[in-house]
Scaffold this motif. Sequence first.
Motif, mmCIF file in Angstrom:
data_model
loop_
_atom_site.group_PDB
_atom_site.id
_atom_site.type_symbol
_atom_site.label_atom_id
_atom_site.label_comp_id
_atom_site.label_asym_id
_atom_site.label_seq_id
_atom_site.Cartn_x
_atom_site.Cartn_y
_atom_site.Cartn_z
ATOM 1 N N ALA A 148 0.811 -1.216 0.000
ATOM 2 C CA ALA A 148 0.000 0.000 0.000
ATOM 3 C C ALA A 148 0.848 1.272 0.000
ATOM 4 N N MET A 149 1.958 1.226 0.725
ATOM 5 C CA MET A 149 2.777 2.418 0.882
ATOM 6 C C MET A 149 3.986 2.455 -0.053
ATOM 7 N N GLY A 150 4.157 1.388 -0.828
ATOM 8 C CA GLY A 150 5.280 1.344 -1.758
ATOM 9 C C GLY A 150 6.631 1.326 -1.076
ATOM 10 N N LYS A 151 6.687 0.647 0.073
ATOM 11 C CA LYS A 151 7.933 0.566 0.843
ATOM 12 C C LYS A 151 8.451 -0.873 0.857
ATOM 13 N N PRO A 152 9.756 -1.050 1.015
ATOM 14 C CA PRO A 152 10.288 -2.414 1.174
ATOM 15 C C PRO A 152 9.746 -3.050 2.450
ATOM 16 N N VAL A 153 9.556 -4.366 2.427
ATOM 17 C CA VAL A 153 9.015 -5.059 3.597
ATOM 18 C C VAL A 153 9.915 -4.858 4.816
ATOM 19 N N LYS A 154 11.231 -4.843 4.610
ATOM 20 C CA LYS A 154 12.162 -4.653 5.743
ATOM 21 C C LYS A 154 11.936 -3.307 6.422
ATOM 22 N N GLU A 155 11.645 -2.287 5.634
ATOM 23 C CA GLU A 155 11.382 -0.961 6.209
ATOM 24 C C GLU A 155 10.085 -0.973 7.012
ATOM 25 N N VAL A 156 9.079 -1.674 6.489
ATOM 26 C CA VAL A 156 7.807 -1.776 7.202
ATOM 27 C C VAL A 156 7.988 -2.571 8.494
ATOM 28 N N GLU A 157 8.797 -3.615 8.463
ATOM 29 C CA GLU A 157 9.093 -4.385 9.682
ATOM 30 C C GLU A 157 9.652 -3.477 10.760
ATOM 31 N N ALA A 158 10.554 -2.582 10.365
ATOM 32 C CA ALA A 158 11.161 -1.654 11.321
ATOM 33 C C ALA A 158 10.128 -0.670 11.866
ATOM 34 N N LEU A 159 9.252 -0.175 10.984
ATOM 35 C CA LEU A 159 8.204 0.752 11.422
ATOM 36 C C LEU A 159 7.261 0.066 12.403
ATOM 37 N N LEU A 160 6.912 -1.177 12.110
ATOM 38 C CA LEU A 160 6.012 -1.933 12.980
ATOM 39 C C LEU A 160 6.667 -2.196 14.333
ATOM 40 N N HIS A 161 7.927 -2.559 14.308
ATOM 41 C CA HIS A 161 8.646 -2.804 15.564
ATOM 42 C C HIS A 161 8.700 -1.545 16.420
ATOM 43 N N ALA A 162 8.871 -0.400 15.772
ATOM 44 C CA ALA A 162 8.930 0.867 16.501
ATOM 45 C C ALA A 162 7.608 1.167 17.208
ATOM 46 N N LYS A 163 6.495 0.697 16.629
ATOM 47 C CA LYS A 163 5.188 0.869 17.259
ATOM 48 C C LYS A 163 4.962 -0.155 18.372
ATOM 49 N N LEU A 164 5.437 -1.376 18.152
ATOM 50 C CA LEU A 164 5.192 -2.456 19.107
ATOM 51 C C LEU A 164 6.075 -2.376 20.349
ATOM 52 N N GLU A 165 7.294 -1.919 20.189
ATOM 53 C CA GLU A 165 8.253 -1.951 21.299
ATOM 54 C C GLU A 165 7.772 -1.183 22.526
#
Length: 216
Positions: A148-165
């Motif tokens: 949806a955002m046109g981002k690499p999956v690795k970048e999204v993983e990092a964004l998600l981790h930043a929210k979850l931590e």
Amino acid sequence: MAGKPKTEFAVNQKIVYPSQGVGKITEIFKRDFQGQQVYYYKIYVEVSDMTVMVPVTKATELGIRSIVSASQAQKALNMIGDEFEPPTSDWKLRYQMNLELLKKGTIQDIASIVRCLYHRSKVKELPILERKLYDSAKKLLEDEIAEAMGKPVKEVEALLHAKLEPLGARAEKKNLLIDDDDDEDDEFTDLDDDKNSRGRDDDDDDDGDLDDEDDE
């Protein structure tokens, strides 16, 4: 394709198949079934390297949908860090509730599963089935947000981790009272029996051979 009906999805379009993952429509074809022409989507799901054939008329019933917009993906990402009511300590009830959300398959539902089970994992280790459910939901969420955002999956993983931590840190601080009902999980079947069959046809009444496809 002569006489092809209007379809919600197009060839090469990315879609979400609830409980399976992000997929791509690789073909729309017709097959003769009991004297009638039935149209199918052929969908390739990369995460499981699986191809499924879904009757066009069943797609909505199965919850197959388009990838969300970038703004909707951002909202789902943002809700991961929101405060929420901690999940029940009864893991079997929690598992069934989250499994239903996975089958519904909206991006908000998937984000809710990830948030719920990550929070719980910081309070007590998840049973095996819940760990599988968490991993499936997290992968689906990452893949859809990336599309949806046109981002690499690795970048999204990092964004998600930043929210979850921060969410996990808050859970660990609360020192919640934990019941001992997370110990036994062998009476449940494995996560989503639909994944046990690869390359299957989702029209249970149609056992025809794909070699007989009529691509006219």
